[in-house]
Write a protein that holds these residues in place. Structure first.
Motif, PDB file in Angstrom:
ATOM      1  N   PHE A 126     -43.902  -1.211   3.788  1.00 22.05           N
ATOM      2  CA  PHE A 126     -43.478  -2.030   2.652  1.00 22.05           C
ATOM      3  C   PHE A 126     -42.790  -3.313   3.088  1.00 22.05           C
ATOM      4  O   PHE A 126     -43.107  -4.394   2.590  1.00 22.05           O
ATOM      5  CB  PHE A 126     -42.540  -1.217   1.758  1.00 22.05           C
ATOM      6  N   ILE A 127     -41.874  -3.227   4.040  1.00 28.82           N
ATOM      7  CA  ILE A 127     -41.047  -4.403   4.344  1.00 28.82           C
ATOM      8  C   ILE A 127     -41.767  -5.408   5.241  1.00 28.82           C
ATOM      9  O   ILE A 127     -41.443  -6.600   5.227  1.00 28.82           O
ATOM     10  CB  ILE A 127     -39.692  -3.992   4.969  1.00 28.82           C
ATOM     11  N   ASN A 128     -42.735  -4.950   6.036  1.00 29.33           N
ATOM     12  CA  ASN A 128     -43.411  -5.859   6.968  1.00 29.33           C
ATOM     13  C   ASN A 128     -44.906  -5.979   6.692  1.00 29.33           C
ATOM     14  O   ASN A 128     -45.626  -6.606   7.454  1.00 29.33           O
ATOM     15  CB  ASN A 128     -43.194  -5.402   8.410  1.00 29.33           C
ATOM     16  N   GLY A 129     -45.337  -5.377   5.576  1.00 27.19           N
ATOM     17  CA  GLY A 129     -46.754  -5.424   5.222  1.00 27.19           C
ATOM     18  C   GLY A 129     -46.984  -5.963   3.832  1.00 27.19           C
ATOM     19  O   GLY A 129     -47.884  -5.498   3.114  1.00 27.19           O
ATOM     20  N   ALA A 130     -46.133  -6.924   3.425  1.00 31.87           N
ATOM     21  CA  ALA A 130     -46.283  -7.595   2.127  1.00 31.87           C
ATOM     22  C   ALA A 130     -46.279  -6.596   0.969  1.00 31.87           C
ATOM     23  O   ALA A 130     -47.000  -6.749  -0.012  1.00 31.87           O
ATOM     24  CB  ALA A 130     -47.552  -8.442   2.102  1.00 31.87           C
ATOM     25  N   GLY A 131     -45.438  -5.556   1.098  1.00 31.64           N
ATOM     26  CA  GLY A 131     -45.299  -4.627  -0.014  1.00 31.64           C
ATOM     27  C   GLY A 131     -46.244  -3.449   0.032  1.00 31.64           C
ATOM     28  O   GLY A 131     -46.395  -2.722  -0.960  1.00 31.64           O
ATOM     29  N   ARG A 132     -46.877  -3.211   1.172  1.00 35.94           N
ATOM     30  CA  ARG A 132     -47.735  -2.034   1.310  1.00 35.94           C
ATOM     31  C   ARG A 132     -46.920  -0.775   0.998  1.00 35.94           C
ATOM     32  O   ARG A 132     -45.743  -0.697   1.302  1.00 35.94           O
ATOM     33  CB  ARG A 132     -48.278  -1.975   2.730  1.00 35.94           C
ATOM     34  N   PHE A 133     -47.565   0.193   0.395  1.00 33.44           N
ATOM     35  CA  PHE A 133     -46.926   1.441  -0.053  1.00 33.44           C
ATOM     36  C   PHE A 133     -45.941   1.189  -1.200  1.00 33.44           C
ATOM     37  O   PHE A 133     -45.010   1.972  -1.414  1.00 33.44           O
ATOM     38  CB  PHE A 133     -46.204   2.162   1.096  1.00 33.44           C
ATOM     39  N   HIS A 134     -46.158   0.098  -1.925  1.00 36.75           N
ATOM     40  CA  HIS A 134     -45.307  -0.185  -3.082  1.00 36.75           C
ATOM     41  C   HIS A 134     -45.182   1.027  -3.990  1.00 36.75           C
ATOM     42  O   HIS A 134     -44.107   1.300  -4.558  1.00 36.75           O
ATOM     43  CB  HIS A 134     -45.889  -1.376  -3.854  1.00 36.75           C
ATOM     44  N   GLU A 135     -46.277   1.770  -4.129  1.00 36.15           N
ATOM     45  CA  GLU A 135     -46.280   2.909  -5.049  1.00 36.15           C
ATOM     46  C   GLU A 135     -45.355   4.036  -4.600  1.00 36.15           C
ATOM     47  O   GLU A 135     -45.032   4.937  -5.380  1.00 36.15           O
ATOM     48  CB  GLU A 135     -47.706   3.454  -5.203  1.00 36.15           C
ATOM     49  N   ARG A 136     -44.902   3.996  -3.348  1.00 39.85           N
ATOM     50  CA  ARG A 136     -44.014   5.049  -2.847  1.00 39.85           C
ATOM     51  C   ARG A 136     -42.538   4.729  -3.064  1.00 39.85           C
ATOM     52  O   ARG A 136     -41.682   5.603  -2.892  1.00 39.85           O
ATOM     53  CB  ARG A 136     -44.237   5.261  -1.345  1.00 39.85           C
ATOM     54  N   LEU A 137     -42.229   3.489  -3.386  1.00 42.77           N
ATOM     55  CA  LEU A 137     -40.830   3.074  -3.446  1.00 42.77           C
ATOM     56  C   LEU A 137     -40.017   3.875  -4.452  1.00 42.77           C
ATOM     57  O   LEU A 137     -38.837   4.154  -4.239  1.00 42.77           O
ATOM     58  CB  LEU A 137     -40.721   1.577  -3.741  1.00 42.77           C
ATOM     59  N   GLY A 138     -40.633   4.267  -5.541  1.00 39.15           N
ATOM     60  CA  GLY A 138     -39.923   5.073  -6.528  1.00 39.15           C
ATOM     61  C   GLY A 138     -39.432   6.381  -5.931  1.00 39.15           C
ATOM     62  O   GLY A 138     -38.289   6.803  -6.148  1.00 39.15           O
ATOM     63  N   ASP A 139     -40.301   7.033  -5.150  1.00 41.40           N
ATOM     64  CA  ASP A 139     -39.903   8.267  -4.468  1.00 41.40           C
ATOM     65  C   ASP A 139     -38.782   8.000  -3.469  1.00 41.40           C
ATOM     66  O   ASP A 139     -37.835   8.781  -3.348  1.00 41.40           O
ATOM     67  CB  ASP A 139     -41.092   8.881  -3.729  1.00 41.40           C
ATOM     68  N   LEU A 140     -38.890   6.902  -2.744  1.00 38.96           N
ATOM     69  CA  LEU A 140     -37.904   6.624  -1.703  1.00 38.96           C
ATOM     70  C   LEU A 140     -36.515   6.438  -2.287  1.00 38.96           C
ATOM     71  O   LEU A 140     -35.549   7.046  -1.806  1.00 38.96           O
ATOM     72  CB  LEU A 140     -38.295   5.378  -0.910  1.00 38.96           C
ATOM     73  N   VAL A 141     -36.400   5.583  -3.303  1.00 39.55           N
ATOM     74  CA  VAL A 141     -35.066   5.299  -3.829  1.00 39.55           C
ATOM     75  C   VAL A 141     -34.485   6.493  -4.579  1.00 39.55           C
ATOM     76  O   VAL A 141     -33.269   6.587  -4.770  1.00 39.55           O
ATOM     77  CB  VAL A 141     -35.062   4.043  -4.728  1.00 39.55           C
ATOM     78  N   LYS A 142     -35.344   7.439  -4.987  1.00 44.49           N
ATOM     79  CA  LYS A 142     -34.857   8.655  -5.648  1.00 44.49           C
ATOM     80  C   LYS A 142     -34.488   9.755  -4.663  1.00 44.49           C
ATOM     81  O   LYS A 142     -34.057  10.837  -5.061  1.00 44.49           O
ATOM     82  CB  LYS A 142     -35.914   9.177  -6.622  1.00 44.49           C
ATOM     83  N   GLY A 143     -34.681   9.505  -3.368  1.00 46.93           N
ATOM     84  CA  GLY A 143     -34.284  10.470  -2.357  1.00 46.93           C
ATOM     85  C   GLY A 143     -35.204  11.658  -2.230  1.00 46.93           C
ATOM     86  O   GLY A 143     -34.773  12.739  -1.811  1.00 46.93           O
ATOM     87  N   ALA A 144     -36.469  11.489  -2.564  1.00 45.23           N
ATOM     88  CA  ALA A 144     -37.415  12.598  -2.457  1.00 45.23           C
ATOM     89  C   ALA A 144     -37.916  12.737  -1.030  1.00 45.23           C
ATOM     90  O   ALA A 144     -38.138  11.743  -0.334  1.00 45.23           O
ATOM     91  CB  ALA A 144     -38.591  12.389  -3.405  1.00 45.23           C
TER      92      ALA A 144
END
Length: 698
Positions: free
Chosen positions: A476-494
């Motif tokens: 996400f951070i170095n690929g112009a937002g790649r895996f954007h769809e996963r960010l919701g899971d990440l910030v929720k601590g899943a």
């Protein structure tokens, strides 16, 4: 003397090993006899099978004894019988385990009491200052002896008759060792520094912010301003600075605001000469003695008492600064199996073997400690107890925790719950090919069976920067937002692994770099050829997402000032030039350090950034709709709301605030926008910006 050796492979089974079968063919019809001296009894057996040209097996109707001198009488041959595969049987573990025994040496002014577990030994003596004392044996194979007098700081080791040989071993439970782990040293712990019980203002795992630190790396740099560079005492020195006045060492760590340091192993390990530590380097994952402080970190390594007190002083210094101490513990293997005291005392017991009788190697270093064995588990639990009670540590990080069995980890958790203070437990849940049934492994997929123990979230790591073992992969951070769809899971601590999703927030240890593999800065040098300033912004996004997500944030020491190991991906023996924390870099990157400090302060001040349950997150964390790969979410706090915007692209983009109101920028990695008031319903994000907006709710 017989040319053959017989092995006890089960309670009713003896195997004779032969180089060639022909000399024994005439004896195959001769009834063998098993004799052991204590009973003066002869037992007839029958040849069970010739399993191959090199072994002959006999079965016996009665249970064979352990700890006796057994002889197989076979015609004119008198063949000694020694325990072998029997030590890996459930029957052996059940009969000879001594889970309630106190092992090791308990030393006081009045006496020292020795206890050593080795059921297969026929004689055990303890050598104290060069004099031998015969020990006594219990039915479970615990050998014991009490010596009157004051033996504090005396040298000792054990000498045992095992497999027909006299074996010299040190005490696996030793509390002190001489230089380079040569000999055990008796220690009256009451004559060491006594640490007070310290209660940190941490009440739940998600309140923690972990900072991974190697004792030597922390202060060895020439510009650290520390006198005792690379030593335990170096991290007790306060108010140290770089040449140009920037804080370093203990004071810097306190100022940064983290709640816990996680120390790479501080127990005795191999590869570093303790009197000349500059001639070697190691992270500490080559364990020798698990209850002994590492001598190369001591200013007086030849004085056993001093290295104990120096480690205690370091822990005390962190506690005085309200910083907890987590120990990285390596219970999954030993440095060299064949040379370990565990293997010498009970050959074949303490380590795992596959179905073919070969040592298991899930760790990749040649051996796997068999935590599922009762006395191996006991050693682990006793060691945990020792560090908790004697050194007052605040947590444990388990190296290759997936190689440890679930039952052991559950018992560790139960022991830690007995403490009044909160003990943090976390580990690596990788599923490695160790010879343990998969359903028994403490792997990430089984997180639900060990609630309360954190797992390093590789889904979080790889989503942000790309797959770990593909140096050119992007996230996400170095690929112009790649895996954007996963960010919701990440910030929720899943935690997401093998299709299994864990919603126990305290189990998600969120990180993008650690001591292993490339630092994030070095990874970005491989994946992104943009200019330095752009890579710094990418780096800032990763650190910010780590600190702003639900779960337990984990930072690698120096991550906040773009720590580099100059492209070395596995620096475990690479020396100080590669591994030292570069305090000059801390000074030149002061602006980014201040940005990270603000994020830490924000997280610690507002409980909404460290929620405790999935239900709370569902109620308080709401994802915002927007044009991918822009990402945003809102946190509904107590009297305040927060909106986090993240732009991982090269273009400035506007993002809609979730509701009108007096929004203000609380933290951003674009310093020119700090404290900016938001006008209207749109917030203009810069390229590679992370911004936290706040508004009071009236």
């Amino acid at each position: 003397m017989s040319n053959y050796t017989a092995w006890m492979d089960d309670v009713h089974l003896i195997t004779v090993s032969v180089d060639e079968l022909d000399p024994l063919r005439s004896k195959l019809d001769t009834p063998p006899i098993i004799f052991w001296e204590k009973e003066h009894t002869y037992y007839h057996t029958e040849v069970h099978q010739a399993s191959n040209p090199y072994t002959i097996q006999f079965t016996h109707q009665d249970e064979l004894p352990i700890g006796e001198e057994l002889t197989l009488l076979w015609g004119s041959e008198e063949i000694p019988v020694y325990p072998r595969e029997i030590v890996r049987t459930a029957a052996f573990d059940e009969k000879y385990s001594a889970p309630k025994a106190t092992l090791g040496a308990i030393c006081t002014e009045q006496e020292t009491i020795f206890h050593l577990w080795t059921p297969i030994a026929t004689i055990v003596e303890v050598n104290v200052n060069g004099k031998l004392y015969r020990m006594n044996r219990t039915d479970q194979g615990v050998w014991f002896l009490a010596l009157s007098g004051d033996w504090h700081e005396s040298y000792y080791h054990f000498e045992a008759a095992i497999h027909g040989k006299r074996v010299r071993v040190n005490d696996p439970y030793a509390k002190g060792m001489t230089i380079d782990s040569k000999t055990s040293v008796l220690i009256d712990l009451s004559r060491t520094l006594q640490l007070e019980e310290t209660k940190l203002p941490i009440h739940y795992p998600t309140d923690a912010i972990i900072y991974e630190l190697h004792v030597r790396d922390a202060t060895i740099h020439p510009d650290s301003g520390v006198k005792n560079k690379g030593r335990f005492l170096g991290l007790t020195e306060k108010n140290t600075t770089t040449e140009n006045g920037y804080s370093t060492g203990l004071s810097y760590i306190k100022e940064l605001g983290i709640t816990h340091v996680q120390l790479l192993p501080v127990n005795d390990y191999a590869r570093v000469p303790e009197l000349e530590p500059e001639s070697g380097y190691n992270w500490g994952y080559d364990p020798l003695y698990f209850q002994v402080p590492e001598g190369s970190y001591s200013i007086l390594p030849d004085q056993t008492l001093s290295r104990i007190n120096e480690l205690k002083k370091m822990i005390q210094a962190f506690h005085e600064e309200t910083v907890g101490v987590i120990l990285d513990v390596v219970f999954n293997h030993v440095f060299i199996r064949e040379e370990s005291d565990f293997e010498k005392l009970v050959p074949g017991y303490y380590f795992r073997y596959d179905d073919q009788g070969n040592p298991s190697n899930g760790t990749g270093v040649g051996n796997d400690f068999a935590s599922e064995k009762k006395m191996a588990r006991k050693f682990i639990l006793d060691t945990i107890d020792y560090w908790l009670t004697e050194y007052k540590v605040d947590g444990f990080r388990f190296d290759l925790m997936g190689n440890i069995d679930l039952e052991t980890m559950q018992q560790i958790k139960e022991r830690c719950l007995e403490e009044e203070r909160m003990i943090l437990l976390l580990g690596e849940g990788w599923d490695l090919p160790t010879a343990l049934d998969r359903e028994k492994k403490a792997i990430t997929a089984h997180a639900g069976e060990v609630n309360g123990i954190g797992f390093f979230n590789d889904y979080f790591r790889d989503s942000l920067k790309g797959k770990l073992f593909d140096d050119r992969d992007k996230g996400f951070i170095n690929g112009a937002g790649r895996f954007h769809e996963r960010l919701g899971d990440l910030v929720k601590g899943a935690i997401l692994t093998e299709g299994i999703r864990s919603h126990d927030i305290q189990q998600s240890v969120n990180y993008v770099e650690c001591h292993d593999n490339h630092t994030l800065w070095d990874r970005l040098a491989l994946t992104n050829k943009e200019d330095f300033s752009t890579r710094k912004k990418m780096h800032q996004l990763a650190t910010a997402i780590t600190l702003l997500s639900q779960g337990i944030p984990f930072l690698h020491a120096g991550q906040e000032f773009y720590r580099t190991k100059y492209g070395v991906g596995n620096s475990y023996i690479s020396g100080d030039a590669i591994n030292a924390m570069n305090w000059k870099r801390r000074a030149t990157e002061h602006e980014t350090v201040e940005f990270v400090k603000k994020l830490i302060q924000l997280r610690k001040k507002h409980a909404v950034f460290r929620l405790r349950t999935h239900e709370e997150i569902t109620q308080r964390l709401h994802l915002l709709s927007g044009e991918p790969p822009l990402f945003g979410y809102t946190l509904l706090g107590e009297g305040k709301d927060f909106t986090i915007f993240i732009n991982p692209t090269t273009e400035a983009r506007e993002m809609a605030v979730p509701a009108p109101g007096n929004w203000k920028v609380a933290v951003t990695n674009h310093i020119e926008k700090q404290e900016m008031d938001v006008q209207g319903n749109l917030f203009p994000t810069n390229a590679y910006e992370v911004a936290v907006l706040v508004r009071k709710r009236f």
